[in-house]
Enzyme design. Structure first.
Site, mmCIF file in Angstrom:
data_model
loop_
_atom_site.group_PDB
_atom_site.id
_atom_site.type_symbol
_atom_site.label_atom_id
_atom_site.label_comp_id
_atom_site.label_asym_id
_atom_site.label_seq_id
_atom_site.Cartn_x
_atom_site.Cartn_y
_atom_site.Cartn_z
ATOM 1 N N ARG A 134 38.393 50.439 34.186
ATOM 2 C CA ARG A 134 37.641 49.426 33.411
ATOM 3 C C ARG A 134 36.775 50.089 32.275
ATOM 4 O O ARG A 134 35.714 49.653 31.748
ATOM 5 C CB ARG A 134 36.757 48.420 34.205
ATOM 6 C CG ARG A 134 37.463 47.469 34.872
ATOM 7 C CD ARG A 134 36.778 46.572 35.764
ATOM 8 N NE ARG A 134 37.186 45.657 36.616
ATOM 9 C CZ ARG A 134 37.030 44.888 37.662
ATOM 10 N NH1 ARG A 134 35.586 45.160 37.973
ATOM 11 N NH2 ARG A 134 37.745 44.266 38.231
ATOM 12 N N ARG A 178 34.147 46.329 28.298
ATOM 13 C CA ARG A 178 33.035 46.007 29.050
ATOM 14 C C ARG A 178 31.689 46.301 28.726
ATOM 15 O O ARG A 178 31.043 45.546 28.167
ATOM 16 C CB ARG A 178 33.544 46.309 30.764
ATOM 17 C CG ARG A 178 34.610 45.728 31.235
ATOM 18 C CD ARG A 178 34.670 45.589 32.624
ATOM 19 N NE ARG A 178 33.866 44.728 33.268
ATOM 20 C CZ ARG A 178 33.659 44.307 34.381
ATOM 21 N NH1 ARG A 178 34.142 45.188 35.369
ATOM 22 N NH2 ARG A 178 32.987 43.425 35.112
ATOM 23 N N ARG A 226 36.201 42.201 20.185
ATOM 24 C CA ARG A 226 36.605 41.118 20.995
ATOM 25 C C ARG A 226 36.000 39.701 20.751
ATOM 26 O O ARG A 226 36.225 38.695 21.282
ATOM 27 C CB ARG A 226 36.306 41.451 22.616
ATOM 28 C CG ARG A 226 37.593 42.061 23.219
ATOM 29 C CD ARG A 226 38.474 41.087 23.729
ATOM 30 N NE ARG A 226 38.176 39.945 24.318
ATOM 31 C CZ ARG A 226 37.810 39.303 25.371
ATOM 32 N NH1 ARG A 226 37.550 40.381 26.447
ATOM 33 N NH2 ARG A 226 37.508 38.170 25.701
ATOM 34 N N ASP A 262 45.233 42.851 31.647
ATOM 35 C CA ASP A 262 44.434 42.434 32.759
ATOM 36 C C ASP A 262 45.830 42.058 34.013
ATOM 37 O O ASP A 262 47.044 41.836 33.402
ATOM 38 C CB ASP A 262 43.937 40.752 32.518
ATOM 39 C CG ASP A 262 43.336 40.178 33.605
ATOM 40 O OD1 ASP A 262 42.333 40.378 33.783
ATOM 41 O OD2 ASP A 262 44.017 39.594 34.458
ATOM 42 N N TYR A 302 45.577 35.367 44.019
ATOM 43 C CA TYR A 302 45.263 34.560 42.847
ATOM 44 C C TYR A 302 46.152 33.356 42.706
ATOM 45 O O TYR A 302 45.436 32.124 42.445
ATOM 46 C CB TYR A 302 45.366 35.240 41.476
ATOM 47 C CG TYR A 302 44.140 36.107 41.237
ATOM 48 C CD1 TYR A 302 42.993 35.725 40.842
ATOM 49 C CD2 TYR A 302 44.247 37.509 41.174
ATOM 50 C CE1 TYR A 302 41.680 36.322 40.680
ATOM 51 C CE2 TYR A 302 42.989 38.233 40.906
ATOM 52 C CZ TYR A 302 41.982 37.709 40.699
ATOM 53 O OH TYR A 302 40.783 38.606 40.266
#
Length: 356
Positions: free
Chosen positions: A38, A42, A51, A87, A162
């Site tokens: 990551r 972030r 973003r 992702d 998921y």
């Protein structure tokens, strides 16, 4: 094999002798290589700026934006490898699964997959489905030069979780109910996801990724017996599907101290270790023939500089006799991490391990 690939494997020649790939191959290195899960995004203000106003999934499908975000931590921190910005649900979205990434929640699937009929919604992934990935990696490899790019994908178990739960889950009730209650449907679901995941990794490798990492974020919820029986065949299928490319294959999960040996057995060349198990103990559990990656607790970075260096040195000492070591966090960079702490950490690891 393209002209820019090494005959020693199929890794791009520009990156073949990098410290990161040498460590993955368990060869001598000029210093312990560092990258952070990551790291692309972030915690970086420049990431938040580019973003701004762009939904997560859309940002993963804009090649120039993906390239910029992937390059930001390389420029800022001097890390030894870039990790492709994406992702784990991107390939599912690409084949038509109705899902979205909701801020503060994570991926949410509109219609969970829980029956045999639902499997029909999981069609094959083609390179055309993710042409933006090929384009972005082309931009990246041109910019990165000798710095390797790591491709990545979600492992079949985590993707299945998921899909079955419909979103993030603390206890995985629906996932485990399906796994135990209809083991054949579960096996067929993971097998389909293994094919989709392998296709997604192949696209990244063929576009120029120098290594790949399979994230099994949630697999630590399982016992070793359940992992071996119900997960390992699908993860193994993914690793086997990309074995012929000759690029290092990294496997990482959270809370997987009891599974480390099996995760290596599934086919990884490098086993990622979270912060709960010391690297020397992890090496014992994994056994010979594998490099290790890890494993500073991401929360340590919120402490003092001295504390960070002390904990980092403990990890370097534990890794001193490993066949190969890639320094990383024991999970991803936390969103409120001070970027300067990451930059200092890279410099400390490089300095402490230079030509020792």
């Amino acid at each position: 094999m393209s002209a820019n690939q090494s005959p020693a494997g199929k890794q791009p020649t520009a990156t073949y002798d990098s410290a990161f790939l040498k460590a993955c191959r368990r060869e001598p290195v000029p210093h312990t290589p560092v990258w952070f899960m990551r790291q692309a995004g972030r915690s970086l203000p420049e990431y938040l700026k580019v973003r701004e106003g762009i939904p997560m999934l859309e940002s993963c499908m804009r090649p120039e934006l993906v390239a910029e975000i992937t390059l930001q931590p390389v420029r800022r921190h001097g890390v030894d490898a870039a990790i492709y910005f994406s992702d784990i649900v991107v390939p599912l979205k690409a084949i038509g699964i109705d899902l979205d990434i909701k801020p503060g929640v994570g991926p949410v699937v509109e219609n969970p997959i829980r029956t045999r009929a639902d499997l029909q919604r999981l069609r094959d992934l083609t390179p055309e489905d993710v042409s933006y990935v090929t384009e972005a990696i082309g931009l990246l490899t041109a910019e990165l030069g000798a710095t390797p790019l790591i491709g990545f994908a979600g492992a079949p178990f985590t993707l299945a979780s998921y899909l079955v739960e419909g979103g993030p889950s603390r206890n995985h009730e629906n996932t485990k109910a399906l796994m135990y209650g209809d083991p054949q449907l579960w096996a067929d679901l993971l097998d389909r996801l293994a094919d989709i995941t392998a296709a997604f990794l192949k696209v990244q490798i063929e576009a120029g990724a120098s290594a790949v990492q399979l994230f099994d974020s949630w697999v630590g919820a399982l016992s070793p017996a359940d992992y071996r029986r119900s997960v390992m065949p699908a993860s193994g299928k993914v690793f086997e599907a990309v074995a012929g490319y000759g690029v290092p294959r990294i496997h990482f999960g959270v809370g997987t101290g009891e599974l480390l040996g099996l995760m290596g057995e599934a086919g990884a060349d490098v086993v990622g270790v979270d912060w709960r198990v010391p690297l020397d103990e992890a090496a014992r559990r994994v056994g010979p023939g594998k490099a290790l990656q890890g494993n500073l607790d991401p929360a340590v970075l919120f402490s003092t500089r001295q504390a960070v260096e002390t904990k980092t040195q403990e990890i370097l000492d534990a890794a001193a006799d490993l066949e190969g070591h890639v320094f990383n966090l024991g999970h991803g960079v936390l969103p409120t991490t001070d970027p300067d702490a990451l930059t200092r950490l890279v410099e400390y690891v490089h300095t402490q391990t230079a030509a020792r």
